[in-house]
Design a protein around this motif. Structure first.
Motif, PDB file in Angstrom:
ATOM      1  N   LYS A   7       0.817  -1.199   0.000  1.00 10.79           N
ATOM      2  CA  LYS A   7       0.000   0.000   0.000  1.00 10.79           C
ATOM      3  C   LYS A   7       0.864   1.268   0.000  1.00 10.79           C
ATOM      4  N   ALA A   8       2.021   1.210   0.642  1.00  4.45           N
ATOM      5  CA  ALA A   8       2.846   2.425   0.767  1.00  4.45           C
ATOM      6  C   ALA A   8       4.244   2.279   0.187  1.00  4.45           C
ATOM      7  N   LYS A   9       4.645   1.033  -0.094  1.00  4.75           N
ATOM      8  CA  LYS A   9       6.024   0.830  -0.542  1.00  4.75           C
ATOM      9  C   LYS A   9       6.101  -0.252  -1.617  1.00  4.75           C
ATOM     10  N   VAL A  10       7.214  -0.221  -2.352  1.00  5.70           N
ATOM     11  CA  VAL A  10       7.506  -1.258  -3.345  1.00  5.70           C
ATOM     12  C   VAL A  10       8.864  -1.845  -3.010  1.00  5.70           C
ATOM     13  N   THR A  31      18.779  -3.248  12.726  1.00  5.89           N
ATOM     14  CA  THR A  31      17.718  -2.951  11.750  1.00  5.89           C
ATOM     15  C   THR A  31      18.127  -3.406  10.344  1.00  5.89           C
ATOM     16  N   HIS A  32      17.138  -3.369   9.457  1.00  6.11           N
ATOM     17  CA  HIS A  32      17.400  -3.756   8.054  1.00  6.11           C
ATOM     18  C   HIS A  32      18.082  -2.648   7.258  1.00  6.11           C
ATOM     19  N   PHE A  33      18.123  -1.432   7.798  1.00  7.42           N
ATOM     20  CA  PHE A  33      18.575  -0.270   7.027  1.00  7.42           C
ATOM     21  C   PHE A  33      20.065  -0.356   6.672  1.00  7.42           C
ATOM     22  N   LEU A  50      18.362   1.177   0.562  1.00  9.63           N
ATOM     23  CA  LEU A  50      18.844  -0.200   0.472  1.00  9.63           C
ATOM     24  C   LEU A  50      18.635  -0.833   1.844  1.00  9.63           C
ATOM     25  N   VAL A  51      18.004  -2.029   1.845  1.00 13.19           N
ATOM     26  CA  VAL A  51      17.730  -2.713   3.119  1.00 13.19           C
ATOM     27  C   VAL A  51      18.121  -4.186   3.023  1.00 13.19           C
ATOM     28  N   ARG A  52      18.361  -4.794   4.166  1.00 18.94           N
ATOM     29  CA  ARG A  52      18.609  -6.234   4.192  1.00 18.94           C
ATOM     30  C   ARG A  52      17.292  -6.952   3.934  1.00 18.94           C
ATOM     31  N   ARG A  53      17.377  -8.048   3.181  1.00 19.97           N
ATOM     32  CA  ARG A  53      16.158  -8.787   2.855  1.00 19.97           C
ATOM     33  C   ARG A  53      15.779  -9.668   4.039  1.00 19.97           C
ATOM     34  N   LEU A  54      14.652  -9.374   4.660  1.00 22.74           N
ATOM     35  CA  LEU A  54      14.223 -10.121   5.843  1.00 22.74           C
ATOM     36  C   LEU A  54      13.147 -11.143   5.470  1.00 22.74           C
ATOM     37  N   GLN A  55      13.100 -12.190   6.278  1.00 20.50           N
ATOM     38  CA  GLN A  55      11.933 -13.073   6.241  1.00 20.50           C
ATOM     39  C   GLN A  55      10.989 -12.501   7.297  1.00 20.50           C
ATOM     40  N   MET A  56       9.952 -11.789   6.829  1.00 22.51           N
ATOM     41  CA  MET A  56       9.137 -11.007   7.760  1.00 22.51           C
ATOM     42  C   MET A  56       8.322 -11.902   8.690  1.00 22.51           C
ATOM     43  N   ILE A  57       8.191 -11.463   9.917  1.00 19.55           N
ATOM     44  CA  ILE A  57       7.332 -12.119  10.904  1.00 19.55           C
ATOM     45  C   ILE A  57       5.967 -11.461  10.802  1.00 19.55           C
ATOM     46  N   TYR A  93      -2.070  -9.812  14.291  1.00 21.42           N
ATOM     47  CA  TYR A  93      -1.738 -10.782  13.241  1.00 21.42           C
ATOM     48  C   TYR A  93      -1.817 -10.051  11.901  1.00 21.42           C
ATOM     49  N   LYS A  94      -0.679  -9.985  11.183  1.00 20.36           N
ATOM     50  CA  LYS A  94      -0.629  -9.234   9.921  1.00 20.36           C
ATOM     51  C   LYS A  94      -1.323 -10.054   8.833  1.00 20.36           C
ATOM     52  N   ASP A  95      -2.611  -9.834   8.683  1.00 22.22           N
ATOM     53  CA  ASP A  95      -3.400 -10.560   7.690  1.00 22.22           C
ATOM     54  C   ASP A  95      -4.547  -9.651   7.248  1.00 22.22           C
ATOM     55  N   LEU A 120       5.588  -1.388  14.602  1.00 16.00           N
ATOM     56  CA  LEU A 120       6.850  -1.872  14.049  1.00 16.00           C
ATOM     57  C   LEU A 120       6.641  -3.254  13.430  1.00 16.00           C
ATOM     58  N   GLU A 121       7.545  -3.610  12.496  1.00 13.42           N
ATOM     59  CA  GLU A 121       7.572  -4.979  11.961  1.00 13.42           C
ATOM     60  C   GLU A 121       9.007  -5.487  12.020  1.00 13.42           C
ATOM     61  N   PHE A 122       9.150  -6.720  12.400  1.00 14.67           N
ATOM     62  CA  PHE A 122      10.465  -7.340  12.522  1.00 14.67           C
ATOM     63  C   PHE A 122      10.562  -8.529  11.567  1.00 14.67           C
TER      64      PHE A 122
HETATM   65  P1  ADP Z   1       1.528  -3.490   3.099  1.00 12.10           P
HETATM   66  O1  ADP Z   1       2.192  -4.790   2.784  1.00 12.10           O
HETATM   67  O2  ADP Z   1       0.858  -3.545   4.451  1.00 12.10           O
HETATM   68  O3  ADP Z   1       0.656  -2.985   2.007  1.00 12.10           O
HETATM   69  P2  ADP Z   1       3.778  -1.683   2.512  1.00 12.10           P
HETATM   70  O4  ADP Z   1       3.255  -1.021   1.295  1.00 12.10           O
HETATM   71  O5  ADP Z   1       4.454  -0.838   3.512  1.00 12.10           O
HETATM   72  O6  ADP Z   1       2.659  -2.410   3.377  1.00 12.10           O
HETATM   73  O7  ADP Z   1       4.700  -2.855   2.006  1.00 12.10           O
HETATM   74  C1  ADP Z   1       5.914  -3.117   2.502  1.00 12.10           C
HETATM   75  C2  ADP Z   1       6.019  -4.611   2.735  1.00 12.10           C
HETATM   76  O8  ADP Z   1       7.397  -4.943   2.823  1.00 12.10           O
HETATM   77  C3  ADP Z   1       5.373  -5.059   4.039  1.00 12.10           C
HETATM   78  O9  ADP Z   1       4.566  -6.191   3.778  1.00 12.10           O
HETATM   79  C4  ADP Z   1       6.550  -5.420   4.946  1.00 12.10           C
HETATM   80  O10 ADP Z   1       6.237  -6.498   5.793  1.00 12.10           O
HETATM   81  C5  ADP Z   1       7.612  -5.794   3.933  1.00 12.10           C
HETATM   82  N1  ADP Z   1       8.997  -5.520   4.356  1.00 12.10           N
HETATM   83  C6  ADP Z   1       9.446  -4.451   5.052  1.00 12.10           C
HETATM   84  N2  ADP Z   1      10.780  -4.483   5.221  1.00 12.10           N
HETATM   85  C7  ADP Z   1      11.218  -5.625   4.607  1.00 12.10           C
HETATM   86  C8  ADP Z   1      12.504  -6.248   4.426  1.00 12.10           C
HETATM   87  N3  ADP Z   1      13.597  -5.694   4.921  1.00 12.10           N
HETATM   88  N4  ADP Z   1      12.556  -7.418   3.757  1.00 12.10           N
HETATM   89  C9  ADP Z   1      11.425  -7.977   3.259  1.00 12.10           C
HETATM   90  N5  ADP Z   1      10.190  -7.455   3.386  1.00 12.10           N
HETATM   91  C10 ADP Z   1      10.068  -6.285   4.041  1.00 12.10           C
END
Ligand code: ADP
Ligand code: UDP
Length: 231
Positions: A11-14, A68-70, A80-87, A122-124, A175-177
Motif C-alpha cells: 500500500k505504501a512501498k515497493v 535494523t534492516h537499514f 537499500l535494506v537487508r532482505r528479511l523473512q518477515m514475521i 496478526y498481519k493478515d 513496528l515490523e520485525f
Molecule cells: P503493506 O504490505 O501492508 O501494504 P507496505 O506497502 O508498507 O505495506 O509494504 C511493505 C512490505 O514490505 C510489508 O509487507 C513489509 O512487511 C515488507 N517488508 C518491510 N521491510 C522488509 C525487508 N527488509 N525485507 C522484506 N520485506 C520487508
C-alpha cells in the motif's frame, strides 16, 4: 546497486530485488490508505519525506542497540535494506490512549498510560489484522518465544529514544520485525504513516490521523515531522 525485479508492491512501498540476494531496494510511494485500504488517497511528497524520516530514525535506533534492516539511502525515495523473512506480527507500542485502544476499552483519547502497553496484531489483511497475544503467536507458529522476547525488547528500546527532545509526544507506533541470518532485525519503516506523533505543547496531530480523519494540513504535518526529525 542495480535495481532488478519488483518482488512486492504494498500500500505504501515497493520492494525490488538487487544484484545481491541479501539486499532489497525499498521504494516509498506517495499513496496513502486507511481503514484496511477502504480509504485511499495521495499525500504529495510523502514518499520522499518518509524515506528521510525512516532513514534518520533507523540510524538513530541502530546507534542505541537495535539491529535494523537499514543499509543506506540510495535516492530521494529509495533505500537499500537487508532482505528479511518477515514475521507476520504488527508490533504496536502505546504511551497514550488513541485509535483502536480508545475504541476497544472505551477510554478517552489522550489519556496518558502509566506504563507503555505492548500489543501484537496478526498481519493478515483478509482478517483485518486482529489483535493477538503471545499464545496465539505460538499457536500460529508465527515466531518462537526467544524471537518474541527480542521483538519486545526492540520495541521498548525504540520507545525510549528521540522524539521527546524534538518536541514530539510519541503516542503510539507500529513496528515490523524479520529474520536475517539467524537474527531478529527491525524492518519496514518508522514514519508518520505508522506512528501517532503529537506536538508536545499543543497536542496537534502530526501524523496519518490527519489523512484518516480528514483534518487537512496532511502534507504540512509530515513536513513538520521531517523538519523536527532531520532538521
Ligand atoms: P503493506 O504490505 O501492508 O501494504 P507496505 O506497502 O508498507 O505495506 O509494504 C511493505 C512490505 O514490505 C510489508 O509487507 C513489509 O512487511 C515488507 N517488508 C518491510 N521491510 C522488509 C525487508 N527488509 N525485507 C522484506 N520485506 C520487508
Ligand atoms: N498502525 C499501522 N498500521 C496498521 C495499524 C496500525 O501503522 O495496519 C499504527 C497506527 O498508525 C498507530 C498504531 O499503529 O500509530 C496503533 O494503531 P491502532 O491500533 O490504534 O489502529 P488505528 O485506530 O490506527 O486503526
Amino acid at each position: 546497486m542495480e535495481r532488478r525485479a519488483k518482488i512486492y508492491e504494498g500500500k505504501a512501498k515497493v520492494l525490488y530485488e538487487t544484484d545481491d540476494p541479501d539486499l532489497l531496494i525499498q521504494h516509498f510511494k506517495d499513496d496513502a490508505t486507511a481503514f484496511n485500504a477502504q480509504k485511499r488517497g495521495t499525500i504529495v511528497g510523502k514518499g520522499g519525506m518518509n524515506t528521510r524520516i525512516s532513514a534518520t530514525l533507523f540510524s538513530y535506533v541502530a546507534e542505541h542497540g537495535v539491529r535494523t534492516h537499514f543499509v543506506k539511502v540510495l535516492s530521494d525515495r529509495e533505500m537499500l535494506v537487508r532482505r528479511l523473512q518477515m514475521i507476520k506480527v504488527e508490533v504496536v507500542m502505546r504511551n497514550v490512549v488513541a485509535g483502536s485502544l480508545a475504541k476497544r476499552l472505551g477510554l478517552p483519547e489522550g489519556q496518558a498510560l502509566e506504563q507503555p502497553v505492548l500489543e501484537f496484531y496478526y498481519k493478515d489483511d483478509a482478517l483485518g489484522d486482529p489483535l493477538i497475544n503471545d499464545d496465539h503467536v505460538r499457536m500460529l507458529r508465527l515466531a518462537t518465544a526467544a524471537e518474541m522476547e527480542a521483538i519486545g525488547d526492540g520495541a521498548f528500546r525504540v520507545n525510549e529514544f528521540f522524539f521527546d527532545q524534538r518536541g514530539i509526544l510519541l503516542v503510539d507506533f507500529k513496528l515490523e520485525f524479520g529474520r536475517y541470518k539467524g537474527e531478529i532485525l527491525l524492518g519496514d519503516e518508522i514514519t508518520p504513516d505508522g506512528c501517532r506523533l503529537w506536538d508536545k505543547g499543543t497536542r496537534e496531530k502530526l501524523d496519518k490521523d490527519r489523512f484518516r480523519r480528514d483534518l487537512g494540513g496532511v502534507e504540512e504535518a509530515y513536513a513538520e515531522v521531517l523538519r523536527r526529525v532531520c532538521g
